[in-house]
Design an enzyme around this catalytic site. Structure first.
Site, short mmCIF file in Angstrom:
data_model
loop_
_atom_site.label_atom_id
_atom_site.label_comp_id
_atom_site.label_asym_id
_atom_site.label_seq_id
_atom_site.Cartn_x
_atom_site.Cartn_y
_atom_site.Cartn_z
N ARG A 1 0.85 -1.18 0.00
CA ARG A 1 0.00 0.00 0.00
C ARG A 1 0.88 1.24 0.00
O ARG A 1 1.71 1.40 0.90
CB ARG A 1 -0.91 -0.03 1.23
N THR B 1 -0.64 7.70 -1.14
CA THR B 1 -1.94 7.67 -1.84
C THR B 1 -2.89 6.64 -1.21
O THR B 1 -4.09 6.69 -1.46
CB THR B 1 -1.75 7.26 -3.32
N ASP C 1 -2.87 -4.62 12.19
CA ASP C 1 -2.21 -4.96 10.92
C ASP C 1 -1.94 -6.47 10.90
O ASP C 1 -1.10 -6.98 11.65
CB ASP C 1 -0.90 -4.18 10.79
N ASP D 1 1.74 -7.57 10.16
CA ASP D 1 2.65 -7.33 11.29
C ASP D 1 2.40 -8.34 12.41
O ASP D 1 3.33 -8.84 13.04
CB ASP D 1 2.47 -5.91 11.83
N1 URA Z 1 -4.83 -4.40 6.53
C1 URA Z 1 -4.66 -4.85 7.79
O1 URA Z 1 -3.74 -5.63 8.06
N2 URA Z 1 -5.49 -4.44 8.74
C2 URA Z 1 -6.51 -3.58 8.50
O2 URA Z 1 -7.26 -3.25 9.42
C3 URA Z 1 -6.68 -3.13 7.17
C4 URA Z 1 -5.83 -3.54 6.21
#
Ligand code: URA
Length: 211
Positions: A104, A108, A202, A205
């Site tokens: 990502r 943007t 995330d 992570d």
């Molecule tokens: N990606 C993630 O890992 N968590 C989110 O909440 C949104 C996108």
């Protein structure tokens, strides 16, 4: 949201409660993602075509159904989708695995593809795209666009995630109304950073311990 299948089995929901806990460690998080994926995989494969075969048992002949039709591929969206591959392979060990790399762009917030490697006969396969989080839907749509460009019929694609939200589901359904979405949770929505709330943070992570 007719294409959305929220798997509300008590075991799935119990495991999701454990998974969302911010105090859960990396190993337990990874194990639970795999366990939940097995249940989601069970549902996503529910309507695979079958044919009747005759089997000789030690006691006689049995009529039994076996899976027929298109071969399967699992397509994890990197990197968090990797966490769901083992769970899917536990159910369908002969499936091929093709990888789609997305990141990502932090400015943007748009997904960018940096890697795409599929089995050469991908256009002949039923493809199950896996990614734990369906947030904006941007990565999912871009991954599916890439598959369609390589000749996969959207009718032969299914999408599996752990957590979804109305924004992502709407975006994916508008772009690909024929694609079924399987999820363990439909959450409230996105925050200003496009994270799902309450979500689980995330997923990449938490899977890989890069917090
Ligand atoms: N990606 C993630 O890992 N968590 C989110 O909440 C949104 C996108």
């Amino acid at each position: 949201m007719s294409n959305l299948h929220v798997i509300d089995h008590p075991l799935v929901q119990h495991k999701m409660a454990m998974l969302r806990d911010k105090n859960l460690g990396t190993k337990d998080f990874r194990d639970l993602v795999n366990e939940i994926t097995v249940f989601l995989g069970y549902e996503v494969t529910r309507d695979l075509p079958q044919e009747e075969v005759e089997i000789e048992t030690p006691m006689g002949k049995a009529k039994q159904k076996m899976i027929t039709g298109k071969k399967l591929a699992i397509a994890p969206i990197l990197r968090a989708g990797l966490g769901m591959v083992d769970g899917m392979l536990r159910l369908i060990p002969a499936a091929r695995v093709g990888h789609i790399g997305m990141y990502r762009d932090h400015e943007t917030l748009e997904p960018q593809e940096y890697f795409f490697k599929m089995p050469t006969d991908i256009s002949e396969r039923q493809v199950i795209v896996v990614d734990p989080m369906l947030a904006t839907g941007g990565s999912a749509m871009m991954a599916i666009d890439s598959l369609v460009k390589r000749g996969v019929d959207p009718e032969h694609i299914k999408f599996v995630c752990l957590v979804s939200c109305p924004e992502g589901v709407k975006a994916l359904e508008e772009a690909y109304p024929q694609i079924d979405i399987y999820t363990a949770a439909l959450d409230e929505g996105l925050n200003e950073d496009s994270y799902i709330v309450p979500g689980l943070g995330d997923a990449g992570d938490r899977l890989f311990g890069t917090l």
